[in-house]
Design a protein around this motif. Structure first.
Motif, PDB file in Angstrom:
ATOM      1  N   HIS A 187       0.854  -1.185   0.000  1.00  0.00           N
ATOM      2  CA  HIS A 187       0.000   0.000   0.000  1.00  0.00           C
ATOM      3  C   HIS A 187       0.890   1.234   0.000  1.00  0.00           C
ATOM      4  O   HIS A 187       1.892   1.290   0.714  1.00  0.00           O
ATOM      5  CB  HIS A 187      -0.873   0.063   1.259  1.00  0.00           C
ATOM      6  CG  HIS A 187      -1.736  -1.125   1.491  1.00  0.00           C
ATOM      7  ND1 HIS A 187      -2.530  -1.684   0.510  1.00  0.00           N
ATOM      8  CD2 HIS A 187      -1.956  -1.853   2.623  1.00  0.00           C
ATOM      9  CE1 HIS A 187      -3.205  -2.695   1.026  1.00  0.00           C
ATOM     10  NE2 HIS A 187      -2.860  -2.835   2.296  1.00  0.00           N
ATOM     11  N   TRP A 234      -5.227   6.026   1.982  1.00  0.00           N
ATOM     12  CA  TRP A 234      -4.796   5.076   0.949  1.00  0.00           C
ATOM     13  C   TRP A 234      -4.957   5.704  -0.429  1.00  0.00           C
ATOM     14  O   TRP A 234      -6.044   6.080  -0.826  1.00  0.00           O
ATOM     15  CB  TRP A 234      -5.626   3.808   1.049  1.00  0.00           C
ATOM     16  CG  TRP A 234      -5.227   2.686   0.135  1.00  0.00           C
ATOM     17  CD1 TRP A 234      -3.976   2.363  -0.277  1.00  0.00           C
ATOM     18  CD2 TRP A 234      -6.113   1.711  -0.452  1.00  0.00           C
ATOM     19  NE1 TRP A 234      -4.000   1.247  -1.083  1.00  0.00           N
ATOM     20  CE2 TRP A 234      -5.303   0.827  -1.207  1.00  0.00           C
ATOM     21  CE3 TRP A 234      -7.482   1.502  -0.407  1.00  0.00           C
ATOM     22  CZ2 TRP A 234      -5.852  -0.245  -1.918  1.00  0.00           C
ATOM     23  CZ3 TRP A 234      -8.027   0.430  -1.101  1.00  0.00           C
ATOM     24  CH2 TRP A 234      -7.212  -0.427  -1.862  1.00  0.00           C
ATOM     25  N   GLU A 285      -1.472   1.574  -4.959  1.00  0.00           N
ATOM     26  CA  GLU A 285      -1.075   0.203  -4.658  1.00  0.00           C
ATOM     27  C   GLU A 285       0.084  -0.152  -5.586  1.00  0.00           C
ATOM     28  O   GLU A 285       0.068   0.207  -6.769  1.00  0.00           O
ATOM     29  CB  GLU A 285      -2.244  -0.754  -4.882  1.00  0.00           C
ATOM     30  CG  GLU A 285      -2.023  -2.144  -4.352  1.00  0.00           C
ATOM     31  CD  GLU A 285      -2.148  -2.258  -2.839  1.00  0.00           C
ATOM     32  OE1 GLU A 285      -1.854  -3.349  -2.314  1.00  0.00           O
ATOM     33  OE2 GLU A 285      -2.529  -1.266  -2.171  1.00  0.00           O
ATOM     34  N   TYR A 310       0.436   5.153   1.004  1.00  0.00           N
ATOM     35  CA  TYR A 310      -0.556   5.954   1.714  1.00  0.00           C
ATOM     36  C   TYR A 310       0.080   7.231   2.273  1.00  0.00           C
ATOM     37  O   TYR A 310       1.308   7.414   2.250  1.00  0.00           O
ATOM     38  CB  TYR A 310      -1.195   5.144   2.843  1.00  0.00           C
ATOM     39  CG  TYR A 310      -0.243   4.724   3.949  1.00  0.00           C
ATOM     40  CD1 TYR A 310      -0.147   5.454   5.131  1.00  0.00           C
ATOM     41  CD2 TYR A 310       0.551   3.586   3.816  1.00  0.00           C
ATOM     42  CE1 TYR A 310       0.717   5.070   6.144  1.00  0.00           C
ATOM     43  CE2 TYR A 310       1.415   3.194   4.826  1.00  0.00           C
ATOM     44  CZ  TYR A 310       1.492   3.940   5.990  1.00  0.00           C
ATOM     45  OH  TYR A 310       2.361   3.565   6.987  1.00  0.00           O
TER      46      TYR A 310
END
Length: 319
Positions: free
Chosen positions: A208, A245, A248, A210
């Motif tokens: 992730h 978030w 990815e 973020y």
């Protein structure tokens, strides 16, 4: 009343067609990695990159069989179609068949259409009816063991059974086949000619990207919290609700083998992917641009637009 009833039926029919053909898309960027060690140190550290935080959360294993016609019409049309087996961290296994478009530029959006449930499909083989995933596993097992013998009777029988299944299902409601049949230059006859042409596996390391509001830049801190419904929100962000978030990433290490005559026996591919996860596409694109700039200034990377399928075919050459 009859007119109204006919209109309602027509409306519902058109609505269902529209929903069926609404294609999935993804905004994704791919990169050649020149300094693999530096990148992996960054990913494994779960550290920071100029205000962007990273959390390495999982590692998956994928097995793929790519399909094409004898004339490689999918490759020439800028498309790829594959059976995929996914093995997740918790040993969950899923199977799907997925149609994707090639990226035309390094910032373009790809079409993606997938049939995610293959467990209930059965295939007629020489020894009787067999679930499609079990048939695929007969081929994937050889990839896993790195003992691929495409000339063995078992391998060829499995390939033949898959081809017969495709021919039988070409006019069915399988989503990628339906999507293909409505694309320019494609029809049922061509779909029936699809066959396995490349097989392989890949290891995928997922992370992730973020924004931690207490440990970032003022510019990134000002980005509104991503509006993601709880059912698809990763567990990390349920536990860390203040974190935003936005992207990815995947580091993919893959190897593919040709199922047709080629002087090149395998294609090894190592690449980095970044996918937009922000709910407002324009904002997500701007975030991707900023992250890409930081990537290139800290690691040796070049943009890549070819899919793994296109890269492999280029190495094996179209016969």
């Amino acid at each position: 009343m009859a007119i109204n009833r006919s209109f309602n039926i027509l409306f519902l029919f058109l609505l269902s067609i529209n929903l069926l053909w609404a294609q999935g898309t993804e905004e994704q960027r791919k990169y050649f990695i020149k300094d693999e060690k530096a990148l992996m140190n960054f990913i494994n550290s779960s550290g920071q990159l100029d205000g962007f935080s990273i959390y390495n959360h999982s590692q998956y294993t994928y097995f793929d069989i790519y399909l094409d016609t004898p004339d490689f019409d999918l490759y020439k049309s800028g498309l790829s179609l594959r059976f995929r087996k996914r093995v997740f961290n918790d040993s969950t296994i899923t199977y799907g068949i997925q149609l994707k478009s090639e990226m035309e530029t390094d910032t373009s959006i790809r079409m993606e259409v997938e049939e995610k449930e293959l467990d209930f499909y059965r295939v007629k083989t020489n020894s009787g009816w067999l679930e499609l995933p079990k048939l695929l596993d007969m081929l994937f097992l050889q990839v896993e063991k790195k003992q691929i013998n495409i000339n063995s009777a078992e391998f060829q029988q499995a390939i033949s059974s898959i081809q017969k299944w495709i021919e039988f299902k070409a006019e069915s409601t399988i989503t990628p086949f339906q999507k293909l049949s409505h694309l320019n230059g494609w029809d049922t006859k061509k779909i029936k000619n699809l066959k396995p042409v490349i097989i392989g596996s890949e290891r995928r390391i997922r992370s992730h990207i973020y924004i931690n509001p207490i440990n970032t830049t003022k510019e990134l801190q000002a980005i509104v919290k991503n509006n993601i419904i709880s059912s698809v929100l990763p567990e990390f962000f349920k536990k860390n609700a203040d974190c935003n978030w936005v992207l990815e990433t995947s580091v993919d290490s893959a190897v593919f083998y040709p199922l047709y005559k080629s002087e090149q026996q395998k294609a090894e591919i190592y690449e980095f992917e970044v996918e937009n996860k922000y709910c407002i596409q324009e904002t997500g694109t701007a975030i991707m641009n900023k992250f890409e700039k930081k990537l290139k200034s800290n690691f040796q990377m070049d943009n890549q637009i070819d899919s793994k399928y296109r890269q492999s075919v280029k190495k094996f050459l179209v016969p």
